[in-house]
Scaffold this active site. Structure first.
Site, PDB file in Angstrom:
ATOM      1  N   GLY A   1      67.579  60.922  25.898  1.00 46.06           N
ATOM      2  CA  GLY A   1      68.284  60.585  27.130  1.00 46.06           C
ATOM      3  C   GLY A   1      69.541  59.772  26.951  1.00 46.06           C
TER       4      GLY A   1
ATOM      5  N   GLU B   1      64.024  60.911  20.267  1.00 51.79           N
ATOM      6  CA  GLU B   1      64.123  62.364  20.293  1.00 51.79           C
ATOM      7  C   GLU B   1      65.438  62.779  20.956  1.00 51.79           C
ATOM      8  OE1 GLU B   1      60.479  63.193  22.520  1.00 51.79           O
ATOM      9  OE2 GLU B   1      61.714  63.419  24.330  1.00 51.79           O
TER      10      GLU B   1
ATOM     11  N   GLY C   1      69.037  64.436  21.615  1.00 54.94           N
ATOM     12  CA  GLY C   1      69.696  65.705  21.340  1.00 54.94           C
ATOM     13  C   GLY C   1      71.167  65.628  21.682  1.00 54.94           C
ATOM     14  N   ARG C   2      71.446  65.381  22.954  1.00 52.21           N
ATOM     15  CA  ARG C   2      72.825  65.383  23.456  1.00 52.21           C
ATOM     16  C   ARG C   2      73.744  64.448  22.669  1.00 52.21           C
ATOM     17  NH1 ARG C   2      73.758  66.333  29.009  1.00 52.21           N
ATOM     18  NH2 ARG C   2      71.566  65.743  29.307  1.00 52.21           N
TER      19      ARG C   2
ATOM     20  N   ARG D   1      76.029  73.862  33.099  1.00 53.94           N
ATOM     21  CA  ARG D   1      75.963  72.509  33.651  1.00 53.94           C
ATOM     22  C   ARG D   1      76.884  72.275  34.862  1.00 53.94           C
ATOM     23  NH1 ARG D   1      77.347  68.389  31.333  1.00 53.94           N
ATOM     24  NH2 ARG D   1      75.699  66.973  31.991  1.00 53.94           N
TER      25      ARG D   1
ATOM     26  N   TYR E   1      74.681  71.338  38.049  1.00 54.41           N
ATOM     27  CA  TYR E   1      74.640  69.930  38.440  1.00 54.41           C
ATOM     28  C   TYR E   1      75.919  69.452  39.124  1.00 54.41           C
ATOM     29  CZ  TYR E   1      71.288  69.632  34.464  1.00 54.41           C
ATOM     30  OH  TYR E   1      70.278  69.821  33.564  1.00 54.41           O
TER      31      TYR E   1
ATOM     32  N   CYS F   1      79.356  86.847  40.140  1.00 57.50           N
ATOM     33  CA  CYS F   1      79.365  87.011  41.594  1.00 57.50           C
ATOM     34  C   CYS F   1      78.618  85.852  42.253  1.00 57.50           C
ATOM     35  CB  CYS F   1      78.741  88.347  41.968  1.00 57.50           C
ATOM     36  SG  CYS F   1      79.685  89.768  41.407  1.00 57.50           S
ATOM     37  N   GLU F   2      79.029  84.659  41.923  1.00 55.57           N
ATOM     38  CA  GLU F   2      78.480  83.422  42.482  1.00 55.57           C
ATOM     39  C   GLU F   2      79.616  82.429  42.656  1.00 55.57           C
ATOM     40  OE1 GLU F   2      75.461  82.628  43.509  1.00 55.57           O
ATOM     41  OE2 GLU F   2      74.586  84.557  42.956  1.00 55.57           O
TER      42      GLU F   2
END
Length: 423
Positions: A236, A279, A281-282, A317, A321, A348-349
């Site tokens: 995190g 743990e 990652g980012r 992302r 978000y 198409c969004e």
């Protein structure tokens, strides 16, 4: 409302280098800076060299065996949460305690695979003790994921939310019941884990997590005579997606954790020091990956749009978000950012946008754009809506050469699970 004006962010390449690269590798593609990832991994580990420590890379962030192999060479293991991630870790050559399996709502076959590989299993629910025992057998070492609930002050993290609203982990009361039940079933070795934030830049929240866990470990020692072999503080740790944001000071974070460790855990008089783990990652790979895309079209209606050959299918992302990702228009870094654009893909969004009302230099069809900080949760979150094909991944080597570490998808890949013979 217009977003703040883009300013410079460091890149490991320039326009000339990328234009040459695109002669071999068509856009779009994700490219990762190997040397920067290695340097960052070493710095992370050095920050915790005062204690037995293990960092497990969150495979979900960048599930590519080449990236995992680089991190393995730097002494980093794998944090897995699915069958595919367990298999990836195994194929990279990680074994046993180098892998932690932390999943939720876990099917039996995944627990059986975890037991087969001898990895450290971290249970997310008290009911999984009996489930794991029945389906795969209880291991010698067992860990539980704690959801500390209201012990964590404030409203919680914007991605995971307030702990009481999150689906993860055991309640504080259940933690004591779970360890007691596991003891009754013959488990003698234990660890503990939590994960209550995501993309967190406030160091105090990270330190608070450590305090809650250390206090809980001390209480477990007093009430159940359990000496935890490891405490996994989760991941995190965030990265500065916005240019004006500051990264977490890893050294100061580690120093604060050390003070808490010495204050709370050392007085317990444990024979062996409790290993700390994370743990992340980012924060390990995120800042060192880039999505490179070329401008296909410009459109001027009620707003000005820049259409790329990449789409939300390549970087979810921003659409999912509303997350910010910095954008550099290569070759125009010093040109005034006087134009307001929505930077879009071709899905198409209407949420298929990398940026909304972003101030950028004047953009022309054919320009190369670099979208920053895609080294984690970029390619990994790709999808195939509209039949879009996920892009290739490249690795920028320390000697300046470039290696393709994942080819782009093809229509044959997309249709491989379909049976056209029956149509």
């Amino acid at each position: 409302m217009k977003e703040e004006m883009d300013v410079s962010k460091t890149l490991p390449f320039d326009l000339s280098t990328l234009e040459k690269l695109t002669q071999t590798f068509e856009t779009p593609f994700h490219i990762y800076d190997e040397q920067a990832i290695r340097d960052n991994a070493r710095r992370f580990l050095r920050a915790f060299d005062w204690i037995p420590f293990k960092q497990y890379f969150a495979v979900k962030a960048t599930p590519n065996p080449y990236i995992m192999k680089i991190l393995k060479e730097e002494g980093i293991g794998a944090d897995c949460s699915s069958m595919a991630e367990l298999v990836l870790a195994d194929r990279v050559g990680l074994t046993g305690a180098e892998i932690v399996f932390s999943s939720n709502n876990t099917p039996a076959d995944e627990y059986r695979k975890a037991r087969e590989l001898g990895v450290t299993i971290n249970l997310d629910d008290i009911s999984h003790i009996d489930f794991l025992d029945r389906e795969a057998g209880l291991p010698e070492l067992l860990s539980f994921r704690c959801n500390p609930g209201s012990c964590i002050r404030g409203k919680g993290n914007t991605i995971i939310g307030a702990p009481e609203e999150a689906k993860f982990g055991l309640t504080r009361d259940q933690i004591f019941q779970a360890y007691a039940l596991a003891q009754k079933k013959g488990v003698e070795r234990f660890g503990m884990h939590t994960m209550v934030v995501s993309n967190e830049l406030d160091m105090e929240n990270l330190v608070q997590t450590a305090q809650v866990m250390f206090d809980l470990a001390a209480e477990l020692s007093h009430k159940l005579s359990i000496c935890l072999e490891f405490i996994n503080l989760g991941g995190g740790v965030g990265i500065p997606y916005h240019p004006e944001q500051q990264p977490v000071n890893l050294e100061k974070w580690a120093e604060s954790v050390q003070r808490l460790y010495e204050k709370i855990l050392l007085p317990l008089g444990m024979k062996n020091p409790t290993t700390l783990a994370t743990e992340c990652g980012r924060v390990i790979t995120g800042p060192y990956g880039y999505l490179v895309s070329r401008v296909l079209h410009k459109k001027a209606i009620y707003k000005d749009y820049v259409g790329l050959d990449a789409s939300m299918a390549d970087l979810m992302r921003p659409g999912l978000y509303g997350a910010y990702h910095h954008i550099t228009v290569l070759g125009k870094e010093e040109v005034p950012h006087d134009f307001c654009y929505d930077v879009t893909g071709g899905l198409c969004e209407n949420n298929d946008k990398f940026a909304t009302d972003r101030m950028l230099p004047p953009i022309e069809v054919g320009d190369l754009l670099v979208i920053h900080d895609t080294g984690a949760h970029g390619q990994a979150m790709g999808f195939n809506y509209n039949g879009k094909l996920r892009p290739k991944e490249l690795l920028l080597k320390p000697d300046g050469s470039v290696q393709m570490i994942r080819r782009a998808e093809t229509l044959e890949d997309l249709f491989a699970t379909l049976d056209f013979k029956g149509v």
